[in-house]
Design a protein around this motif. Sequence first.
Motif, PDB file in Angstrom:
ATOM      1  N   GLY A  49       0.820  -1.169   0.232  1.00 48.97           N
ATOM      2  CA  GLY A  49      -0.040  -0.065  -0.068  1.00 48.97           C
ATOM      3  C   GLY A  49       0.539   1.577  -0.013  1.00 48.97           C
ATOM      4  O   GLY A  49       0.778   2.646  -0.627  1.00 48.97           O
ATOM      5  N   SER A  53       0.638   4.402  -3.039  1.00 49.90           N
ATOM      6  CA  SER A  53       0.487   5.580  -2.246  1.00 49.90           C
ATOM      7  C   SER A  53       1.653   6.303  -2.376  1.00 49.90           C
ATOM      8  O   SER A  53       1.592   7.383  -3.364  1.00 49.90           O
ATOM      9  CB  SER A  53       0.266   5.659  -1.041  1.00 49.90           C
ATOM     10  OG  SER A  53      -0.917   4.814  -1.010  1.00 49.90           O
ATOM     11  N   ASP A 448      -9.136   1.790  -5.626  1.00 47.99           N
ATOM     12  CA  ASP A 448      -9.161   0.105  -4.586  1.00 47.99           C
ATOM     13  C   ASP A 448      -9.632  -0.576  -5.013  1.00 47.99           C
ATOM     14  O   ASP A 448      -9.018  -2.143  -5.131  1.00 47.99           O
ATOM     15  CB  ASP A 448      -8.871  -0.043  -3.772  1.00 47.99           C
ATOM     16  CG  ASP A 448     -10.715   0.527  -3.076  1.00 47.99           C
ATOM     17  OD1 ASP A 448     -11.549   0.888  -3.696  1.00 47.99           O
ATOM     18  OD2 ASP A 448     -10.911   0.745  -1.940  1.00 47.99           O
ATOM     19  N   ILE A 451      -7.534  -1.657  -8.178  1.00 47.06           N
ATOM     20  CA  ILE A 451      -6.202  -2.774  -7.683  1.00 47.06           C
ATOM     21  C   ILE A 451      -6.582  -4.010  -6.978  1.00 47.06           C
ATOM     22  O   ILE A 451      -5.856  -4.734  -7.369  1.00 47.06           O
ATOM     23  CB  ILE A 451      -5.705  -1.227  -6.488  1.00 47.06           C
ATOM     24  CG1 ILE A 451      -5.132  -0.646  -7.117  1.00 47.06           C
ATOM     25  CG2 ILE A 451      -4.542  -2.731  -5.271  1.00 47.06           C
ATOM     26  CD1 ILE A 451      -4.852   0.783  -6.191  1.00 47.06           C
ATOM     27  N   ARG A 452      -7.485  -4.328  -6.232  1.00 46.18           N
ATOM     28  CA  ARG A 452      -8.095  -5.746  -5.971  1.00 46.18           C
ATOM     29  C   ARG A 452      -8.075  -7.232  -6.706  1.00 46.18           C
ATOM     30  O   ARG A 452      -8.295  -7.880  -7.144  1.00 46.18           O
ATOM     31  CB  ARG A 452      -9.284  -5.778  -4.800  1.00 46.18           C
ATOM     32  CG  ARG A 452      -9.763  -6.616  -4.638  1.00 46.18           C
ATOM     33  CD  ARG A 452     -10.875  -6.751  -3.279  1.00 46.18           C
ATOM     34  NE  ARG A 452     -11.836  -5.993  -4.078  1.00 46.18           N
ATOM     35  CZ  ARG A 452     -11.866  -4.868  -3.852  1.00 46.18           C
ATOM     36  NH1 ARG A 452     -11.103  -4.216  -2.595  1.00 46.18           N
ATOM     37  NH2 ARG A 452     -13.275  -4.136  -4.058  1.00 46.18           N
ATOM     38  N   ARG A 455      -4.802  -7.445  -8.742  1.00 44.36           N
ATOM     39  CA  ARG A 455      -4.511  -8.104  -8.099  1.00 44.36           C
ATOM     40  C   ARG A 455      -4.090  -9.928  -8.336  1.00 44.36           C
ATOM     41  O   ARG A 455      -3.890 -10.077  -8.262  1.00 44.36           O
ATOM     42  CB  ARG A 455      -4.219  -8.155  -5.946  1.00 44.36           C
ATOM     43  CG  ARG A 455      -2.650  -6.788  -6.005  1.00 44.36           C
ATOM     44  CD  ARG A 455      -3.217  -6.275  -4.954  1.00 44.36           C
ATOM     45  NE  ARG A 455      -2.860  -4.933  -3.933  1.00 44.36           N
ATOM     46  CZ  ARG A 455      -2.704  -4.360  -3.139  1.00 44.36           C
ATOM     47  NH1 ARG A 455      -3.972  -5.202  -2.216  1.00 44.36           N
ATOM     48  NH2 ARG A 455      -1.963  -3.903  -2.739  1.00 44.36           N
ATOM     49  N   VAL A 500      -0.847   2.079 -11.756  1.00 46.63           N
ATOM     50  CA  VAL A 500      -1.013   0.856 -10.885  1.00 46.63           C
ATOM     51  C   VAL A 500      -0.389  -0.368 -11.841  1.00 46.63           C
ATOM     52  O   VAL A 500      -0.105  -0.970 -11.264  1.00 46.63           O
ATOM     53  CB  VAL A 500      -2.205   0.852 -10.260  1.00 46.63           C
ATOM     54  CG1 VAL A 500      -2.495  -0.271 -10.020  1.00 46.63           C
ATOM     55  CG2 VAL A 500      -2.565   2.305  -9.272  1.00 46.63           C
TER      56      VAL A 500
END
Length: 548
Positions: A49, A53, A448, A451-452, A455, A500
């Motif tokens: 994280g 960031s 997010d 991002i989730r 991943r 990202v």
Amino acid sequence: MGAAVYLFLGRVIEQSWRLSTQPVQTPPHVSRNIFLNSSQYKTTPEEEGARLSSLLQEFSGSYRDIPPGNDTTTSAEFTQFHIVNPGSVFRVGDVLFVTIRAMDIFNREKTHGGDFFRAKIYTEKTKSSAPGRVRDYGNGTYGVTFRLLWEGDVTVSVRMIHTSSAVRVMKLVAENFPFNRSRYQRKYIYGNKSSVSWCSLNLNDLKDPLDDGICDFSDSYAGVQWFCQKPRDVTCEQSVFHRHNGALTLDNLGLTEEEMGHFKLRVTKTGNGLEAIKATIQGKNTTVKVTANFPGASREEELPSCVPGLPAPVPSGYYRNGRWVSRICATTKLAPLEYKKCLQNKTIDFLGDSTLRQWIEFLAKLLDMDRIPDPYFTSDTVGPERFMEPTWNISSRYQSHGPPVKTLVWSNASVMSSLVRVIDNIAGGPNRVVVITLGMHFSNHPLDVFIRRARAVRDAILRLLSRQPETIIVMKTPNTSSSRSFYYTDDWSLFQMYLVMKEIFSGLSVVFVDAWEMTDCQFHEDNIHPPNDVIGEEVAYMLAYVCV
């Protein structure tokens, strides 16, 4: 009866292409570390994280410090850029430095950052261009670096896509409407009847005393959260179709006239919208002369053959004579017959969104492939599409990722399986090419969420490469868009997902097609669906890794 036949045929085809949406046995845990440079590198979730960031902060600056008043708005008219040391002798391979000094509407120097610029260099005569990297120093000054990659008169172009004041408004809207800027629906079929309900990534958006509960279509293993209202007297298993029902209107956002003044007003038949200003920034010096790095020097960099996992320089390539020249590996465009020979007995999966649907349709036309009718097909956005070249036994398919998917027509929900489940069911091997993208449909949802999902896709790729390391995996980044509605699809949010995505998939043995760079410096207007010649360059670059 007709609907039953339709669904039955769809399921048969789905099974033939290994698209089962039934849960698969979850394999042993694979590390979800997102900054792997080697198999030995480990990070904690907190470190992951922090890295993300830091990456996004470097891009975006400190938006919390942006003053709300109009009197500090950045002025595209007064803001200027200048080339550092414009009188220097520039040679191919040199780095060109450019400084942007942001000024407000009273021609005063800005003291904070947050403006969103895009920059490129180009030579119109030879249709040569390359993207630049913009860095926000947080004090009203921005630095841009370019790699000079061809000879001739090279011109610098800088555009301010959004002022910092506009970015502040976008952040406020994202905080106030994190999930419900887009509206989604689910249709349930029971007997000769149907019912429609609302869906969301966020369960709290669906609290309604009139509904009969919630259907949870989430899949934590695949990084997916998805909830839909359950109409009365139906079961969740009777859910069949999905669609996007539009976005919040300008009237819903509750913006002041001052806040809306940071954008261009776009008037359409379906309602007004706010789009990016995309203003050209003037420069005191805009052109430099570039010569060969030494007499008789080759224009081409010496590059290795194209294999997955190669490191990427900045930029990863550039246009010359309208053709994308990779700086990662040596690429060659082949004739259609040569591509057919190379792709003989191969299957290519295009998984993600309609920017990959453009890829499969370009390839099908290039190879003169036959389209195979699919009763599940309901839209260009979702697909599925399948093509076959029988003489050389080349097959390809396109399938959309799972919700959120912005298709305005009813589409069969069962073909919008999560990419993780689809990838887990691909056999892989030396005759399989899997092309994946994410981004466009996530652009007006919290970062997010993306991002989730990314991943989880990364883990699925690691599992596929573990069981079949000869499988060629291709990752396509988001490309630029027209930024015609900041609360729907906009370059500011897409660029964050681009950064990202590059971090999350770093260190993998995959092919990385940097569609952002390829559209950031194109000679066309930005479009969420790039023109055919750009698509052709993207596909040719991808095929260079398959037809080595």
